[in-house]
Design an enzyme around this catalytic site. Structure first.
Site, short mmCIF file in Angstrom:
data_model
loop_
_atom_site.label_atom_id
_atom_site.label_comp_id
_atom_site.label_asym_id
_atom_site.label_seq_id
_atom_site.Cartn_x
_atom_site.Cartn_y
_atom_site.Cartn_z
N HIS A 1 -21.55 2.44 16.45
CA HIS A 1 -22.15 3.70 16.01
C HIS A 1 -21.25 4.28 14.91
O HIS A 1 -20.18 4.80 15.21
CB HIS A 1 -22.24 4.64 17.22
CG HIS A 1 -22.79 6.00 16.93
ND1 HIS A 1 -24.03 6.41 17.37
CD2 HIS A 1 -22.28 7.05 16.25
CE1 HIS A 1 -24.26 7.66 16.99
NE2 HIS A 1 -23.21 8.07 16.31
N CYS B 1 -25.18 16.73 7.14
CA CYS B 1 -25.54 17.97 6.50
C CYS B 1 -26.31 17.59 5.24
O CYS B 1 -25.73 17.15 4.26
CB CYS B 1 -24.31 18.78 6.14
SG CYS B 1 -24.75 20.24 5.20
N ASN C 1 -24.85 10.29 10.61
CA ASN C 1 -25.04 8.91 11.01
C ASN C 1 -25.38 8.04 9.81
O ASN C 1 -26.00 8.51 8.86
CB ASN C 1 -26.24 8.82 11.97
CG ASN C 1 -25.98 9.55 13.27
OD1 ASN C 1 -25.16 9.12 14.07
ND2 ASN C 1 -26.65 10.68 13.46
N ARG D 1 -32.68 11.60 18.68
CA ARG D 1 -31.77 12.34 19.54
C ARG D 1 -30.61 12.91 18.70
O ARG D 1 -30.51 14.09 18.50
CB ARG D 1 -31.25 11.41 20.66
CG ARG D 1 -30.61 12.14 21.82
CD ARG D 1 -29.15 12.51 21.62
NE ARG D 1 -28.32 11.37 21.28
CZ ARG D 1 -27.09 11.48 20.82
NH1 ARG D 1 -26.56 12.67 20.62
NH2 ARG D 1 -26.39 10.41 20.50
N ASP D 2 -29.78 12.02 18.18
CA ASP D 2 -28.57 12.45 17.47
C ASP D 2 -28.92 13.18 16.19
O ASP D 2 -28.21 14.08 15.75
CB ASP D 2 -27.72 11.21 17.17
CG ASP D 2 -26.25 11.54 16.93
OD1 ASP D 2 -25.90 12.72 17.03
OD2 ASP D 2 -25.48 10.62 16.67
N HIS E 1 -20.55 6.63 11.38
CA HIS E 1 -20.94 7.74 10.51
C HIS E 1 -20.49 7.42 9.10
O HIS E 1 -19.51 6.70 8.91
CB HIS E 1 -20.31 9.05 11.00
CG HIS E 1 -21.05 9.64 12.17
ND1 HIS E 1 -21.17 10.97 12.39
CD2 HIS E 1 -21.71 9.05 13.20
CE1 HIS E 1 -21.87 11.19 13.49
NE2 HIS E 1 -22.20 10.04 14.00
#
Lengths: 313, 313
Positions: B200, B233, B242, B7-8, B202
């Site tokens: 969650h 990226c 993530n 998803r993400d 990053h």
């Protein structure tokens, strides 16, 4: 914090960074407040041409009081040049793994140690302190895990036989993990409380910062890191080089540790690297900024809010 | 471990990954032993065309007993589709920061919460558990630090008013740091011991794994991570997405934690991504392998040793 980018970083680059630029970078690191800077390596200019200007760089830098200017020294010839160049410390290197020592230095560990002893005698005469960097202290890419007694045995010989002031435990290929670091550094700290313990991590498998934090918990004195994260493969998304000085300083600063480093100055120095080496650096602080380097609020935020509230009717 | 790459990760990619490939990837994650998989998002197909096949993906996957198949749901329409698709859980999202909520969701936080309440009512009727993801729980890229009472206030409303089973504290732009994580998760864990706490992170500023370790220490239940590190990226050396599922699983495995995940299977799944998305993934485990994936000893090691010893004469 100790920066090794000028040596460990630049030696991995194909381009020769002009001597004046090297000097300016070391001076920028001094001004940023690094405790120790590995300025260069007194290897044979034939072996590593990009560091052939070691003596000139040492001569050109502005020495800030309190900063230790250390240099890598592979042998007696290098040590003579380094002492002549008035290095504050000689950093020697050998591997905890026989296979790695043979493939990397083309000597057995016993032969390497004999070489180190000759350099140590020279250093003693000249009253220059010694640090020994032990490669593969957390594992060898060919042999696998290196037994802890093997690592401790070499540390003992460096400290007791060579009279080294400090030992750097090097995670040469990024095999260290936090619980392993915690355990090994605790043992070393306890057994040799007077020695200066430096940790040298690579971020090969993403564990660099976590290892630094574990080592701090275990009482490590210093960390090697590389300006801009130099020393890896900067084009690969999974850069495999040294942990990045400004990333480590940034994280430690967030956590309330004072590394004595002026982060904006450090980042400014890192931003000079791409023009000198011809490609971007892997530093995530150079690309993303510090956590509180805020983005501007969109100009139309009020309009967005009004439109949103208008939908409530 | 919970994977959010499908998803993400995929929603950040410009290419539409064919439905059959999405299904195969989710099945591979199930086989690898992930505890929870965020399969897709029931957003408007117009808003995120690459996830327009949400219902088909949910219909096509093989559901492994014990695995929770969760989906992101932005509104009542999405919730209806998700419930129809027999999602095991609905994951809702809003931001702890008013500015971020307005710029990202085009609503005030109060409006977002009203929307979440409508979805919660629907979920209650259908007896589908609810998770709420709170963006910017560790800071907002425009507002800066978000006060802890603000974060706790929203958690309280999610758990008490919406009846959420769990809350995900999201470090949306990589501003979290370990000591902050430790403190916030400890408070949440203590105040709502019955709730399921997911973190969650990053890796924007290189602190992802260190934050995971801090959250484990504070008693977190689960972690979001993305297969291959998808969602950043991937061309930039400082990938800003993530944390990478296989990097986290690998590090935790080294440290002796059992995440229940079969790492070789996970890495095999990650290696299928580049062909599907048209570029390499930032995963450092895909590029460097596991720490004990050894390199071969050079064939001429014996010759190297003999030549070295011969020099001793």
């Amino acid at each position: 914090m100790q920066d090794v980018g000028m040596r460990d970083g630049l030696q991995a680059e194909p381009v020769f960074v002009p001597t004046a630029d090297k000097i300016a970078l070391v001076d920028a690191l001094s001004d940023a407040g690094l405790a120790k800077i590995e300025v260069t390596s007194f290897v044979s200019p034939m072996a590593i041409p990009v560091l052939a200007d070691a003596s000139e760089v040492m001569q050109g830098i502005r020495r800030r009081p309190g900063v230790v200017y250390t240099v890598l020294v592979p042998n007696v010839r290098g040590a003579e040049r380094a002492i002549e160049a008035r290095a504050d410390e000689l950093n020697l290197v050998m591997s905890a793994s026989e296979t790695h020592n043979l493939t990397n230095l083309r000597m057995t560990r016993a032969q390497s140690f004999r070489g180190l002893s000759e350099v140590a005698a020279l250093a003693r005469q000249a009253a220059v302190p010694l640090n020994v960097s032990l490669s593969c202290a957390f594992g060898c890419p060919m042999e696998g895990d290196v037994p802890v007694p093997t690592v401790l045995g070499w540390c003992e010989r460096f400290i007791d036989e060579l009279g080294a002031r400090g030992v750097t435990l090097c995670d040469t290929t990024g095999m260290a993990y936090p619980s392993q670091v915690l355990a090994l550094v605790r043992v070393c700290r306890e057994r040799w409380p007077q020695a200066e313990w430096t940790l040298h991590f690579h971020n090969t498998r993403g564990m660099g910062l976590a290892n630094v934090i574990a080592a701090i918990e275990a009482g490590a004195d210093r960390f090697d890191a590389s300006l801009g994260g130099l020393g890896g493969c900067p084009y690969a998304p999974g850069a495999t080089g040294n942990v990045c000085t400004e990333e480590i300083v940034h994280a430690l600063q967030c956590m309330g540790y004072d590394s004595g480093v002026d982060l904006p100055r450090l980042v400014a120095a890192a931003k000079r690297l791409p023009a000198l080496i011809g490609h971007p650096v892997p530093s995530q602080i150079v690309s993303a900024g510090r956590r509180l380097d805020l983005h501007p609020v969109p100009r139309d935020l009020d309009a967005i809010r009004e439109r949103a509230l208008a939908r409530d009717g």
